[in-house]
Every structure is written in C-alpha cells, then in structure tokens.
Enzyme design. Structure first.
Site, PDB file in Angstrom:
ATOM      1  CG  LEU A  12      -1.651   1.236   1.632  1.00 52.77           C
ATOM      2  CD1 LEU A  12      -2.634   1.654   0.543  1.00 52.77           C
ATOM      3  CD2 LEU A  12      -2.370   1.028   2.957  1.00 52.77           C
ATOM      4  CE1 TYR A 137       2.449  -4.604  12.290  1.00 55.00           C
ATOM      5  CE2 TYR A 137       1.236  -2.977  13.574  1.00 55.00           C
ATOM      6  CZ  TYR A 137       1.949  -3.318  12.442  1.00 55.00           C
ATOM      7  OH  TYR A 137       2.162  -2.374  11.469  1.00 55.00           O
ATOM      8  CG  ASN A 166      -6.526   3.510  11.254  1.00 55.43           C
ATOM      9  OD1 ASN A 166      -6.599   2.313  11.449  1.00 55.43           O
ATOM     10  ND2 ASN A 166      -6.601   4.392  12.241  1.00 55.43           N
TER      11      ASN A 166
END
Length: 315
Positions: A12, A137, A166
């Site tokens: 991304l 994570y 985000n």
C-alpha cells in the site's frame, strides 16, 4: 547520488511512494529501489545482507512487516511478534553494517498505550501496554524505536521512525479476512451492490479513527527522508478534527460505490480500541504548508482503483 531502498515496496505505502517519486516528487539525484518479499526474505539475515550488497543503499525506507486487521491479529499475536522482530532487527543491523545514512521505519498508532490521555503524541509510545487485541504486532513495532535509540547512542546513527494513522488507498490489502477496516468495507460494499444483499459491518460503528490517504502519506515519507533529522518518532496523521467514526467511513464508502441497499451492524463482533486520536502538531510545525486530500475524495479514488482492479485486489 542517493540510493534509497524501500522494503515492502509493492504494498500500500510502497506503491504510493513509487508513484509520487516518479511524478510530483521526482529528483535526478535519487535512485529508488523497491523490493517485495518475493525479492528477499528479510527474516533471513544472510538474504538481507545479500540484498544490501547488491543495492548498496545510502538511505532506507523500511515498510516491510507482517500486517493484518483486528481479527487476524487477535488470532496470531505470537506470530506477529516473532516475524516482525526478526525483520526489524535484520534491516537495522544491515543498515548499520553498510553505513546507511538514514533509515526511516514505519510504525503504527496501535503501538500507543491502550489506557492513555488524548491526543496521543510522540512522547507517549512506551507509557503503558498497548491494546490487548494486537499486542504482538504493537510491541514488535515499539522495539524499532528502542533499536533506533540504541544505534543513535552507541553509533551516532540517524535512524528514525514515522507513526501513520490508519492508511488506505490503491494497492491496499482488500482481502475480507485479513484486510484493515476501510479496504474490507470497500470490498464488502462492492459485493453487496453486485449481489443485491445487505452490507454487513462488524461491530457497532461507533469507534473513531483518523485515516490518511496513501498518496498523502507517501509525500510525507519522502519529505521525512529528505528533511527530518531527529531520532525521535514523528506522527504522520490528519488533524484531530478530521477523526471520523466507522459509521462515517461506511457512509463515505456507500456513497462512493453508489450502494443503495441496507446496512447492518453486527454488534456481536468486537469493536477493538474505541479511539486512538493522535496529534499532528509536530508534523505541522515541520511541514506547515502540507495539504491533505479530503476524506471523501480519497475514498472515491480508492473505490475506483478497487473496482478497476477487482480480480487481483480482492485476493
């Protein structure tokens, strides 16, 4: 001539950086090299060393990581911790070994303490445990900050990190099982429109999030590589006033995809962290002229990309 190696370069954020350095942010004194997990297993120290020997980077943007959405994290915290720890330790060790001038690693707002005051800022990374849903994570990502400080203290290195809110956009993980909230919503809405079925959203829709368009983040990443000289992390996020609820995000996706059916919220599914509002004050002091893409416009562009690339993007 700078040689800038981008790990995780086909995902991304990497794809967005590639787009901007080939267009609006292009410079003749920079050579950019984008690699994916197919090019090198960064968990393997010797493979990583061979990569650095071949590319000979002067700068590194470290994006590579095992990532996933809420439910994927809930099921695999140990795996997320071990894989990301191995990748991060190898990349930073080789940056030092090959005398890389600057390494900019990518963290996440989920690293911040679960119980905290808002807005979150860069000084608060280690002030308490992260949310229990993705502790593996989160702790692995926090350790990048520890490594950066260690390399600065012992070797004078300028290795740093950015903390995006985000991220969403073209080339995201649109998989329904492992994707983050926005790409999964876009995929679900597309299918619901195609099949004329209700759009089912996990959770209540009440949690609040700041979303940053991948192209905006890419431009900021490039600026950080070129201009930011601090070892301390910097949050790359839209402002606090740009925070939206998941319901708001659903509305934007529904509008962009022109879905006219029913939307149902499955409140038996977990909401995750209610909010993780981050301050972008440090960012705005550094780059006061930066303009973010409006949320609805960025959603529209993301939906358009997904629809055009449905067969490959949905996997």
């Amino acid at each position: 001539m700078k040689t800038i190696l981008v790990t995780g370069g086909t995902g991304l954020v990497g794809s967005a950086i590639k787009k901007v350095v080939e267009t609006t942010e292009k410079r003749d004194d920079e050579k950019w090299v984008f690699i994916s997990s197919k090019d090198c297993d960064l968990e393997n120290l010797e493979e990583t060393r061979k990569l650095f020997e071949t590319v000979k980077p002067t700068h590194v943007i470290h994006l590579a990581a095992m990532v996933g959405g809420l439910f994927h994290n809930l099921a695999h915290n140990l795996k997320f911790f071990r894989k990301n720890m191995a990748i991060n330790d190898n990349v930073l060790a080789l940056c030092h070994e090959f005398d890389v001038v600057k390494c900019v690693s990518c963290l996440s707002t989920c690293i911040f303490p679960d119980k905290t005051s808002y807005p979150i800022d860069e000084t608060m990374v280690h002030l308490g445990p992260p949310h229990d849903s993705n502790f593996g994570y989160s702790y692995a990502k926090r350790m990048i900050d520890v490594l950066n400080k260690g390399y600065a203290q012992e070797h004078g290195r300028k290795y740093t990190s950015v903390v995006p809110c985000n991220v969403f956009g073209p080339h995201d993980n649109y998989n329904l099982q492992s994707g983050h909230v926005l790409p999964a919503l876009i995929h679900k809405a597309f299918v619901s429109k195609r099949d004329n079925t209700p759009l089912q959203v996990f959770g209540s829709g009440k949690p609040l999030r700041q979303f940053i368009y991948s192209i905006d983040l890419a431009k900021l990443f490039v600026r950080v590589v070129r201009e930011y000289e601090d070892v301390q992390p910097i949050i790359l996020s839209v402002g606090e006033s740009e925070e939206v609820s998941i319901r708001d995000a659903v509305s934007a996706v529904v509008k962009a995809i022109e879905f006219t059916g029913d939307v149902e919220y499955d409140t038996s599914k977990a909401d995750g962290q209610f909010k993780k509002t981050a301050s972008n004050e440090k960012l705005l002091k550094l780059f006061p002229d930066f303009k973010f893409t409006p949320f609805e416009e960025a959603i529209k562009e993301s939906v358009q990309w997904f629809v055009e690339n449905f067969e490959t993007a949905r996997k």
